[in-house]
Scaffold this active site. Structure first.
Site, PDB file in Angstrom:
ATOM      1  N   LYS A  11       0.864  -1.207   0.000  1.00 35.51           N
ATOM      2  CA  LYS A  11       0.000   0.000   0.000  1.00 35.51           C
ATOM      3  C   LYS A  11       0.888   1.241   0.000  1.00 35.51           C
ATOM      4  O   LYS A  11       0.675   2.171  -0.799  1.00 35.51           O
ATOM      5  CB  LYS A  11      -0.877  -0.009   1.245  1.00 35.51           C
ATOM      6  CG  LYS A  11      -1.563   1.330   1.545  1.00 35.51           C
ATOM      7  CD  LYS A  11      -2.496   1.265   2.716  1.00 35.51           C
ATOM      8  CE  LYS A  11      -1.857   1.532   4.031  1.00 35.51           C
ATOM      9  NZ  LYS A  11      -1.532   2.944   4.315  1.00 35.51           N
ATOM     10  N   ASN A  12       1.931   1.227   0.862  1.00 39.00           N
ATOM     11  CA  ASN A  12       2.722   2.455   1.034  1.00 39.00           C
ATOM     12  C   ASN A  12       3.796   2.649  -0.021  1.00 39.00           C
ATOM     13  O   ASN A  12       4.527   3.637   0.022  1.00 39.00           O
ATOM     14  CB  ASN A  12       3.304   2.499   2.450  1.00 39.00           C
ATOM     15  CG  ASN A  12       2.199   2.670   3.489  1.00 39.00           C
ATOM     16  OD1 ASN A  12       1.061   3.004   3.136  1.00 39.00           O
ATOM     17  ND2 ASN A  12       2.500   2.403   4.742  1.00 39.00           N
ATOM     18  N   CYS A 105      -4.978   7.621   8.931  1.00 41.05           N
ATOM     19  CA  CYS A 105      -5.294   7.100  10.257  1.00 41.05           C
ATOM     20  C   CYS A 105      -5.179   8.181  11.328  1.00 41.05           C
ATOM     21  O   CYS A 105      -4.263   9.000  11.306  1.00 41.05           O
ATOM     22  CB  CYS A 105      -4.314   5.987  10.616  1.00 41.05           C
ATOM     23  SG  CYS A 105      -4.705   4.481   9.751  1.00 41.05           S
ATOM     24  N   ARG A 110      -0.197  14.391  13.038  1.00 37.70           N
ATOM     25  CA  ARG A 110       0.234  14.222  11.629  1.00 37.70           C
ATOM     26  C   ARG A 110       0.393  15.566  10.913  1.00 37.70           C
ATOM     27  O   ARG A 110      -0.282  15.870   9.937  1.00 37.70           O
ATOM     28  CB  ARG A 110      -0.722  13.290  10.886  1.00 37.70           C
ATOM     29  CG  ARG A 110      -0.867  11.983  11.648  1.00 37.70           C
ATOM     30  CD  ARG A 110      -1.452  10.893  10.853  1.00 37.70           C
ATOM     31  NE  ARG A 110      -0.467  10.316   9.943  1.00 37.70           N
ATOM     32  CZ  ARG A 110      -0.750   9.288   9.153  1.00 37.70           C
ATOM     33  NH1 ARG A 110      -1.959   8.792   9.154  1.00 37.70           N
ATOM     34  NH2 ARG A 110       0.167   8.798   8.346  1.00 37.70           N
ATOM     35  N   ASP A 294       4.094   0.564  12.100  1.00 35.50           N
ATOM     36  CA  ASP A 294       2.893  -0.069  11.525  1.00 35.50           C
ATOM     37  C   ASP A 294       2.723  -1.513  11.967  1.00 35.50           C
ATOM     38  O   ASP A 294       1.707  -2.142  11.647  1.00 35.50           O
ATOM     39  CB  ASP A 294       2.940  -0.006   9.991  1.00 35.50           C
ATOM     40  CG  ASP A 294       2.845   1.420   9.503  1.00 35.50           C
ATOM     41  OD1 ASP A 294       3.156   1.668   8.323  1.00 35.50           O
ATOM     42  OD2 ASP A 294       2.493   2.306  10.304  1.00 35.50           O
ATOM     43  N   ARG A 386      -8.685  -0.601   4.439  1.00 38.70           N
ATOM     44  CA  ARG A 386      -7.850   0.443   3.825  1.00 38.70           C
ATOM     45  C   ARG A 386      -6.468  -0.104   3.471  1.00 38.70           C
ATOM     46  O   ARG A 386      -5.804   0.390   2.578  1.00 38.70           O
ATOM     47  CB  ARG A 386      -7.717   1.644   4.766  1.00 38.70           C
ATOM     48  CG  ARG A 386      -9.027   2.397   4.947  1.00 38.70           C
ATOM     49  CD  ARG A 386      -8.865   3.619   5.803  1.00 38.70           C
ATOM     50  NE  ARG A 386      -7.635   4.286   5.464  1.00 38.70           N
ATOM     51  CZ  ARG A 386      -6.820   4.831   6.373  1.00 38.70           C
ATOM     52  NH1 ARG A 386      -7.120   4.778   7.643  1.00 38.70           N
ATOM     53  NH2 ARG A 386      -5.705   5.418   5.996  1.00 38.70           N
TER      54      ARG A 386
END
Ligand code: EPZ
Length: 407
Positions: A11-12, A105, A110, A294, A386
């Site tokens: 995903k990242n 998230c 952030r 993570d 997600r």
């Protein structure tokens, strides 16, 4: 737990690469498109900019020749964190951009100050007002960016802004994650001239434009680590395909010798684990190659029934322990003090009805449910969707008793 499954693309890695596609004036084919919600949302953002997207034989085929919009509206930007690092790519293409504040998230404040300072170092005018970032890149050019913190997103943003800026951009104290290396490889395959990704200094020689490209992003190290921890929690033997053990040194070093054994065979990881483990005196989450934040909820779930007391320190996100209240409903004995979680191992957890607080926190609850006595129901699983395409299918292939129920 006994079985095998194939790990999806990361995903990242996919998210910044999708942003990088904005720079490519041609056809972009990204292989093994993973059906994660965040990636679908990011694809919608590209379509909103004028891209044409279709799925062909599990690949995403993008026509990036007719982009006609440099804005990302609030309702799209808040769906994912990756909207913010589209700024650099939109500027590289249009020399202007207007992007609403990102989502992602809720694991901390952030901030995006490092992103904006980095863009300003490339002579970009940045206006941060009323929840929008408006940029004027008419006179943008290469520059030197000293990151106060090796931010993954800020590194990616500046790489993409520098890719087609006049002159040379140097990022000092850049993030070193494998996904940064993957973004460099993708952009260079499209004609960029970037070097140093994976180290703390990245150099970008601006080129006039990027072209058509076909690319296969790396596999997801966080999904791989999640399933290795599932095996540690349940005991048994699993085999993960399309998995790169080299991206998980910090996790492997924490599990090896603690009733877990690993073999690595040409892109496959085989793991054998007992059910019981000793506590781990201290785990600190750090930027890569340190222990990944993570995987923090997932290893806390494992340590909740380890013999003895463990300490986990979360150094990246100040509120990444929201899931612990839910874990306590299952009988876990965890005390949170500032950024530290003190975990006293209990003999077993009990099934309960719990709720996902965020993507990885929700996954930690699923892993806890795999070993708990009785049934566990995990709600709000769109959080988990997600970053995992139907996690229940993968875990079932690995031998777990899990299914998705629709109320
Ligand atoms: C990326 O988020 C990942 N997301 C996160 O994965 C991951 O946890 C994180 O990197 C760290 O590895 C994506 O790649 C889409 P950062 P990002 O900028 O880029 C501070 C998941 O579960 N910071 O490296 O947002 C920030 O507060 C997600 O897949 C600033 O202070 O992470 C944090 O403390 C969650 N100012 C630290 O840096 C800034 O401008 C790390 O953030 C930017 C960041």
């Amino acid at each position: 737990m006994f079985g095998s499954c194939k790990i999806a693309c990361a995903k990242n890695a996919y998210l910044p690469i999708l942003a990088g596609a904005i720079l490519c004036d041609g056809k972009v084919t990204l292989k093994n498109y993973p059906n994660f919600l965040d990636i679908i949302n990011m694809t919608n953002i590209l379509e909103n900019l004028g891209a044409k997207a279709k799925i062909q034989d599990k690949n995403l085929v993008l026509d990036m020749t007719s982009l006609n919009n440099y804005e990302i509206p609030h309702e799209l930007a808040t769906l994912t964190r990756s909207s913010i690092f589209s700024l650099g790519a939109i500027l590289g293409r249009f020399k202007k951009a207007r992007v609403a504040y990102p989502g992602g998230c809720e694991i901390g404040s952030r901030p995006i100050d490092l992103h904006l300072k980095g863009l300003e170092a490339l002579n970009i005018k940045v206006l941060d007002r009323r929840g929008f970032i408006t940029c004027d890149g008419e006179n943008m050019r290469g520059g030197v960016v000293n990151l106060d913190f090796p931010s993954v997103g800020a590194t990616e943003n500046i790489m993409m802004a520098g890719a087609t800026a006049k002159g040379v951009t140097k990022i000092i104290n850049s993030a070193k994650e494998p996904e940064i290396v993957d973004l460099q490889n993708f952009l260079n395959s499209a004609g960029a001239k970037i070097s140093g990704a994976g180290t703390s200094v990245i150099t970008i020689q601006g080129v006039p434009k990027l072209n058509s490209v076909e690319y296969l992003p790396i596999s997801d190290r966080i999904i791989t680590g999640t399933y290795l921890l599932a095996c540690a929690i349940c005991g048994g033997e699993i085999e993960l395909h399309n998995a790169n053990i080299g991206h998980l040194d910090s996790l492997i070093s924490k599990l090896s010798g603690n009733n877990c054994r690993f073999w690595n065979k040409k892109g496959r990881i085989i793991m054998q684990s007992g059910k019981k483990h000793k506590s781990i005196s201290k785990i600190e989450t750090m930027p890569y190659p340190g222990f990944p934040t993570d995987l923090q909820p997932q290893i806390v779930a494992m340590l909740s029934t380890a013999k003895g007391t463990s300490l986990v320190v979360e150094n990246l996100f100040e509120t990444r322990y929201k899931y612990v209240n839910e874990l306590s409903k299952m009988g876990a004995d965890i005390m949170i003090k500032d950024r530290s979680a003190i975990i006293r191992g209990v003999p077993k957890l009990f099934g309960a009805s719990v709720n996902s607080t965020d993507l990885r926190g929700g996954v930690g609850l699923v892993l806890a449910g795999l070993m708990a006595d009785g049934f566990t129901t995990v709600g709000n699983i769109q959080q988990i969707d997600r970053g995992y395409a139907h996690i229940e299918n993968d875990l079932s292939k690995l031998g777990a008793e899990i299914k998705r129920i629709h109320f």
